[in-house]
Scaffold this active site. Structure first.
Site, PDB file in Angstrom:
ATOM      1  CB  SER A 109      24.450  12.694  17.614  1.00  0.00           C
ATOM      2  OG  SER A 109      25.253  13.856  17.972  1.00  0.00           O
ATOM      3  CE  LYS A 110      28.022   6.822  20.306  1.00  0.00           C
ATOM      4  NZ  LYS A 110      28.151   5.938  18.735  1.00  0.00           N
TER       5      LYS A 110
END
Ligand code: GLU
Length: 516
Positions: free
Chosen positions: A278-279
């Site tokens: 994820s980010k």
């Protein structure tokens, strides 16, 4: 298998191309090329509220950047999405170029009659039925099941056996039906996943899934099955999050009388902490890496080694595209999740920068050097691909040969080479104060400058001889001279070998900097 393999990548144009999608695309591509098969790009754009022109373009650009050229699919011909353009408008302009391949259209929104036709067949044969339940009724049924302790609530089956009169009554109420697959509660649905082996699901766990929504659009499941069947896809290679989607899809193939393709579910990409990528782990868009200065060849190699290895005990990590195509096999795809390790990507990129063809490296670095004002823009002001002055080019190649060891990403070229291209380069103030301020050093540099100005050929050997000889004369270690010389010529204390650096910089530049 040789000439029959047909695989596809089927992204939705919502959001910019994710590294996970690029990974899936790459494995499909390698598999297709290994078997001399066909790699198809199909755009799953039935979620009209989420499609964007920018996303569609990022799919085209991302695949091209990685060199994943598709054999069948949209023919975008480099048509760029315009600022603020709607998906529909961009799609029309792309479609105007026609499509590649015989199994199109390759956009799901252009295939609606096909879904309708196949849905009708299922309805007529009784394998599907119309469901008139409203979203509120469905929600209420789910709540009731949950209250009874059902963990995975399913459709109640209320509309499974409606009479013609009951249907007419619903229609009269103004209800719009969707179409559901009739799934038996008996038996199991199983498949032999090419990565994970045999996988079985009890049919009673499988819902009467919706095929066509009440607005006439296919659901993801139905669209995928009809398209994969009509496009004669032989191997569905996709992310492991789709494993539980496979049994209902198999039931749809069977209901439609289509042969069931083979399935291979690829491991998820995880961050180094083993959590879903994820980010938090850094950028998840493929372009973030292009923009950071990762070479497409390095990204290709890096992605190929996530969840796949060339074999037991193999330690080689740098592979050309051709080697990867030749060695790729689903048998060596791992069941365990793959780690998207940014440190490894950095190492790999640095390795590519060190090993790649120097001319190609210069072409890749050119836009950065031009943007930083270190090399002139071409007359038409374009950032690359304009012929460079051959003398400048030869000089830039020598500079890169010397400095590429120190680059991890392409933009590093600016910091590593600025002093070769301009006299107005940043100088490390601390280094200047430490190495150039005292009178004795300045005196020595003056002597060195005078002696250097006398040398015949400005070569590594002659430069080194002058410096070492002078160090001997004054009874000092050569390092006492080398440090100040380096700071004077390059403004810093670290860099490639000093004599190599001075040889490339040339007599005029070095003497000028020593005088200053
Ligand atoms: N549009 C789906 C996705 O991007 C395709 C899944 C599939 O390959 O079946 O996840």
């Amino acid at each position: 298998m040789a000439d029959t393999v047909r695989v596809r990548m089927a992204p939705s144009p919502t959001g910019r191309l994710h590294v996970g999608s690029a990974h899936t695309a790459l494995f499909n591509y390698l598999f297709a090329r290994h078997h001399g098969g066909t790699f198809i790009l199909r755009i799953e754009d039935t979620d009209m509220t989420r499609n964007t022109a920018e996303s569609l373009q990022s799919i085209f650009d991302g695949l091209r950047w990685l060199g994943l050229d598709w054999d069948e699919g949209p023919e975008d011909a480099g048509v760029r999405a315009r600022e603020g353009e709607t998906y529909q408008d961009y799609l029309q302009r792309v479609l105007a170029n026609g499509e590649r391949g015989e199994a199109g259209p390759y956009f799901q929104t252009q295939r609606l009659p096909l879904y309708e036709e196949h849905a009708r067949k299922l309805l007529e044969s009784g394998k599907a039925y119309r469901c008139y339940c409203t979203p509120e009724e469905l929600e209420q049924s789910r709540e009731e099941q949950k209250a009874r302790g059902v963990k995975a609530p399913k459709y109640s089956g209320r509309c499974r056996q409606l009479s013609a009169e009951q249907e007419a009554a619903f229609v009269a109420e103004g209800r719009k039906p969707c179409l559901r697959l009739r799934v038996s509660d008996e038996g199991v649905t199983a498949f032999d996943d090419l990565v994970r082996g045999r996988i079985e699901f009890e049919n009673k766990e499988i819902d009467d899934l919706i095929l066509l929504k009440s607005n006439g659009y296919p659901t993801y499941h139905f669209g995928v099955v009809v398209d994969d069947a009509l496009m004669r896809i032989t191997h569905v290679i996709r992310g492991e999050e789709h494993i539980s989607n496979t049994p209902p899809q198999i039931l749809m193939y069977e209901a439609l009388g289509f042969p069931v393709p083979q399935f291979a579910h690829l491991p998820l990409l995880l961050g180094r902490d083993r959590k879903k990528l994820s980010k938090r782990h850094g950028a998840t868009e493929i372009f973030a890496y292009r923009d950071k200065g990762v070479l497409p060849e390095a990204m290709f190699n890096f992605l190929a080694l996530i969840g796949w290895s060339p074999g037991e005990g193999e330690t080689q990590e740098i592979f050309t595209r051709e080697e990867l195509i030749q060695r790729f096999s689903l048998a060596h795809v791992s069941k365990a999740s793959g780690i998207f390790d940014l440190e490894k990507l950095e190492w790999m990129n640095a390795t590519y920068i060190r090993q790649m063809d120097l001319e190609q490296l210069l072409d890749a670095c050119l836009p950065y050097l031009q943007q930083a004002g270190l090399l002139p823009l071409s007359p038409v002001n374009s950032l690359s691909h304009e012929p460079m002055n051959p003398l400048t080019r030869a000089y830039a190649l020598r500079v890169l040969a010397l400095t590429r060891e120190r680059m991890r990403y392409l933009p590093d070229v600016v910091e590593q080479t600025n002093y070769f291209f301009t006299d107005d380069f940043p100088r490390d103030a601390k280094a200047v104060a430490k190495w150039l301020s005292d009178a004795e050093t300045q005196e020595r540099l003056k002597v060195l400058r005078d002696r250097l100005s006398q040398v015949g050929a400005w070569t590594i050997t002659t430069l080194e001889n002058v410096v070492r000889q002078y160090a001997d004369e004054i009874g000092q270690p050569a390092a006492r001279l080398i440090h100040p010389l380096r700071v004077a010529c390059t403004g810093r204390t670290v860099g490639p070998g000093l004599f190599e650096t001075m040889a490339v910089l040339g007599r005029e530049r070095c003497l000028k900097r020593l005088s200053a």
